[in-house]
Design an enzyme around this catalytic site. Structure first.
Site, PDB file in Angstrom:
ATOM      1  N   GLY A  85      39.790 -25.467 -57.067  1.00  0.00           N
ATOM      2  CA  GLY A  85      40.090 -25.368 -58.490  1.00  0.00           C
ATOM      3  C   GLY A  85      39.113 -26.129 -59.373  1.00  0.00           C
ATOM      4  N   SER A 136      35.716 -22.594 -57.811  1.00  0.00           N
ATOM      5  CA  SER A 136      36.913 -22.487 -58.645  1.00  0.00           C
ATOM      6  C   SER A 136      38.108 -21.958 -57.860  1.00  0.00           C
ATOM      7  CB  SER A 136      36.639 -21.580 -59.842  1.00  0.00           C
ATOM      8  OG  SER A 136      36.257 -20.299 -59.397  1.00  0.00           O
ATOM      9  N   CYS A 137      37.844 -21.398 -56.678  1.00  0.00           N
ATOM     10  CA  CYS A 137      38.936 -20.894 -55.836  1.00  0.00           C
ATOM     11  C   CYS A 137      39.789 -22.053 -55.327  1.00  0.00           C
ATOM     12  CB  CYS A 137      38.381 -20.147 -54.624  1.00  0.00           C
ATOM     13  SG  CYS A 137      37.546 -18.615 -55.030  1.00  0.00           S
ATOM     14  N   VAL A 138      40.949 -21.703 -54.838  1.00  0.00           N
ATOM     15  CA  VAL A 138      41.841 -22.708 -54.250  1.00  0.00           C
ATOM     16  C   VAL A 138      42.137 -22.327 -52.801  1.00  0.00           C
ATOM     17  CG1 VAL A 138      44.262 -23.513 -54.273  1.00  0.00           C
ATOM     18  CG2 VAL A 138      42.921 -23.544 -56.375  1.00  0.00           C
ATOM     19  N   PHE A 150      42.141 -18.304 -52.193  1.00  0.00           N
ATOM     20  CA  PHE A 150      42.302 -17.265 -53.213  1.00  0.00           C
ATOM     21  C   PHE A 150      41.464 -17.515 -54.457  1.00  0.00           C
ATOM     22  CE2 PHE A 150      45.244 -19.708 -55.802  1.00  0.00           C
ATOM     23  CZ  PHE A 150      46.032 -20.413 -54.907  1.00  0.00           C
TER      24      PHE A 150
END
Lengths: 129, 173
Positions: B94, B27-29, B46
């Site tokens: 994401g 889910s991080c970018v 992040f």
């Protein structure tokens, strides 16, 4: 000890998203009169035209850095005593020392939390609420 | 090629032609930025876009938030000779892959797009959303990035925690 609502603030940072975040943080702390500019040149013009009590400025900006901005503020007979808090990077120890010599009131290391910003402002103005 | 792997809260910047930066995303970018004129680029990773109103986060965890991670990456690029107005971005990650985390991935992806729009940074390649983890590789000197889906779900290292504020160790005032 002035409440946050009575303190006029100018936020100076070249990054729009950071200015917006600082603005939201200040609003959460009770500040009402918050202005912001993308660079020191614009900010100096605005502050000279309409004085503020507190300047919160980034150090790392392309046209004029935070130290040069601080110097400009301090040598101005009208706005020279404005409280100045500088935002610096964690590796900028030397910059903080130079800022202290130039008369910075306090500094906050980026990235920072709302609590850290509040604490540094309160060290100058007293309790905000 | 010399490979540099980063995890959430980290970034790496390089102008060396033989460096490839990689990371694993759920889910991080990860945002890859490059100045194509000065041949310097970097990647961050992040966990969330911005801290919530009541979040008290330790100083060392702040770079897990996009708003700070972007600041750190851009500043480092400028320090290494990059020109802000010349930066181009590739955006990855994401994904909504972990049950119970809701749409954090979508929020992170939206943050990344919004940030580039707000800051006027041109977006090149973009691979955001979906439900699968990604491995991203970026050659900062070339400005070339690629991502591929992987079965491995990246480990989320303890979410930002509530701790006292800390803002450096230089006590001048």
């Amino acid at each position: 000890m002035p409440a946050a609502a009575a303190i006029k603030v100018m936020v100076v940072d070249d990054q729009t998203s950071m200015r917006a975040m600082i603005r939201r943080t200040l609003q959460d702390l009770g500040f009402k009169d918050i202005r912001d500019k993308a660079g020191p040149v614009e900010a100096l013009g605005a502050i000279r035209a309409d004085r503020v009590h507190l300047i919160i400025s980034d150090y790392n900006m392309p046209d004029m850095d935070g130290l040069q901005f601080l110097e400009e503020v301090r040598k101005d007979p009208v706005i020279g005593k404005t409280v100045f808090i500088m935002l610096t990077g964690s590796a900028d120890r030397e910059i903080v020392q130079k800022a202290a010599v130039l008369g910075v009131n306090n500094y906050v290391v980026k990235p920072f939390s709302a609590a850290a910003l509040k604490e540094k402002i309160e060290r100058v103005f007293g309790e905000l609420t | 090629m010399r490979r540099v792997s980063i995890i959430q809260g980290e970034n790496h910047v390089s102008g060396e032609p033989d460096v490839v930066i990689s990371t694993l995303l759920g889910s991080c970018v990860a945002v890859c930025l490059q100045d194509p004129v000065n041949r310097v680029g970097g990647m961050n990773h992040f966990l969330l876009g911005e801290p919530g109103k009541d979040d008290m986060v330790h100083h060392r965890d702040m770079a897990r938030y996009g708003v700070h991670a972007m600041e750190l990456l851009i500043n480092e690029l400028m320090r290494r000779g990059g020109i802000r107005s010349q930066l181009r971005a590739h955006l990855y990650g994401g994904a909504n892959i972990i049950a119970g985390l809701g749409s954090i991935g979508s929020s992170n992806a939206a943050f990344a797009r919004r940030f580039m729009e707000t800051e006027g940074i041109a977006i090149g390649h973009c691979d955001l959303g979906g439900t699968q983890a990604r491995k991203v590789e970026f050659v900062p000197y070339e400005g070339k990035a690629r991502s591929r889906s992987v079965a491995e779900i990246p480990k989320i290292i303890a979410a930002p925690v509530i701790l006292a504020s800390n803002d450096g160790d230089l006590e001048l005032f």
